[in-house]
Design a protein around this motif. Sequence first.
Motif, PDB file in Angstrom:
ATOM      1  N   GLY A 190     -34.100 -14.641  11.110  1.00 13.37           N
ATOM      2  CA  GLY A 190     -32.981 -13.966  10.472  1.00 13.37           C
ATOM      3  C   GLY A 190     -31.993 -13.333  11.424  1.00 13.37           C
ATOM      4  O   GLY A 190     -31.769 -13.811  12.543  1.00 13.37           O
ATOM      5  N   LEU A 191     -31.433 -12.200  10.996  1.00 15.99           N
ATOM      6  CA  LEU A 191     -30.317 -11.559  11.682  1.00 15.99           C
ATOM      7  C   LEU A 191     -30.744 -10.832  12.956  1.00 15.99           C
ATOM      8  O   LEU A 191     -31.677 -10.036  12.942  1.00 15.99           O
ATOM      9  N   VAL A 192     -30.008 -11.106  14.034  1.00 16.50           N
ATOM     10  CA  VAL A 192     -30.215 -10.408  15.309  1.00 16.50           C
ATOM     11  C   VAL A 192     -29.201  -9.289  15.471  1.00 16.50           C
ATOM     12  O   VAL A 192     -29.536  -8.143  15.779  1.00 16.50           O
ATOM     13  N   GLY A 193     -27.904  -9.620  15.296  1.00 13.66           N
ATOM     14  CA  GLY A 193     -26.869  -8.620  15.504  1.00 13.66           C
ATOM     15  C   GLY A 193     -25.495  -9.234  15.433  1.00 13.66           C
ATOM     16  O   GLY A 193     -25.276 -10.238  14.743  1.00 13.66           O
ATOM     17  N   ILE A 194     -24.583  -8.665  16.220  1.00 11.13           N
ATOM     18  CA  ILE A 194     -23.188  -9.077  16.165  1.00 11.13           C
ATOM     19  C   ILE A 194     -22.587  -9.067  17.570  1.00 11.13           C
ATOM     20  O   ILE A 194     -22.974  -8.258  18.422  1.00 11.13           O
ATOM     21  N   VAL A 195     -21.641  -9.982  17.809  1.00 11.80           N
ATOM     22  CA  VAL A 195     -20.969 -10.061  19.103  1.00 11.80           C
ATOM     23  C   VAL A 195     -19.968  -8.917  19.214  1.00 11.80           C
ATOM     24  O   VAL A 195     -19.147  -8.699  18.310  1.00 11.80           O
ATOM     25  N   THR A 196     -20.017  -8.193  20.327  1.00 14.21           N
ATOM     26  CA  THR A 196     -19.115  -7.051  20.526  1.00 14.21           C
ATOM     27  C   THR A 196     -18.087  -7.284  21.626  1.00 14.21           C
ATOM     28  O   THR A 196     -17.061  -6.605  21.658  1.00 14.21           O
ATOM     29  N   GLU A 197     -18.345  -8.228  22.521  1.00 12.35           N
ATOM     30  CA  GLU A 197     -17.425  -8.499  23.634  1.00 12.35           C
ATOM     31  C   GLU A 197     -17.579  -9.956  24.050  1.00 12.35           C
ATOM     32  O   GLU A 197     -18.695 -10.490  24.035  1.00 12.35           O
TER      33      GLU A 197
END
Length: 285
Positions: free
Chosen positions: A158-165
């Motif tokens: 499932g979900l790991v996280g989100i790209v921030t840069e």
Amino acid sequence: MKKKHDWNIKSKHILVVMILVCISLMLLTFAGKFPAAPVRKAASYAVVPFQNGINKVGTALSDMTSGFRNKKKLVEENKKLQSKVDELTAENSRLTQSISELDRLKKLYDLDKEYSEYDKVGAEVISKNSGNWFSTFTINKGSDDGIQKDCNVIAGSGLVGIVTEVGKNWATVRSIIDDTSNVGAMTMTTSDTCIVSGDMRLIDEGKLQFIHLKDQDDKIQEGEKIVTSAVSDKFLKGILIGYVSEIEEDPNNLTKTGTLTPAVDFEHLQEVLVIKELKQQKGDS
């Protein structure tokens, strides 16, 4: 007169020689008649033990020499066996790593099929924050591969996280376990909304926290799936976050709080899938 004296001296010499010869002949004759058994017996007491000692020393030296040869042979054989063991151990390690890698790639493949409606790119984790957990980390793909800021990242189940840069060939990801992370979520069966918040202290127990769950009918039980909600501003709808492990009612009697077991192993991330599409591109609000 002088001549007569010389003759007397010569006669004495001849007489002495003849006496010595006679004595020698007598000794030889006596020796021939002397019994040999006592001599042999005496010799046996003196010579035989000495000979036995010599034989034992010789045998011991022979055994020592043989022992040294056997030890040297055993040492050489042991070195060969150890080399073989080292070779087999290294081969076993390579096979174990290959099996582990195949297992991880299979999970990514299955995950890719599960979310087949999204265009994705695979990436490897190349660095991470300090500590045991992957709260923030860097991957080896970037804008050249179609990755943008706010792209959703998945792995495991499932979900790991989100790209921030994002850079040309790298990107930074903030995972949902980070203290600054908050994910709009909902229950799978009832679509009741909640917020999954990161807590690095809680993840040491292998858990995430959810808050503000509206469950007025008390339908949510342990094991319930928690997924990203339709009202999340950055996370695509329906990505699995984890499973409810504990739940309790808040003091206001209107909402519930609890913990969930994440669908991702945030301690051993190596490969991830980055969804190229952004939430806004899917038309969600």
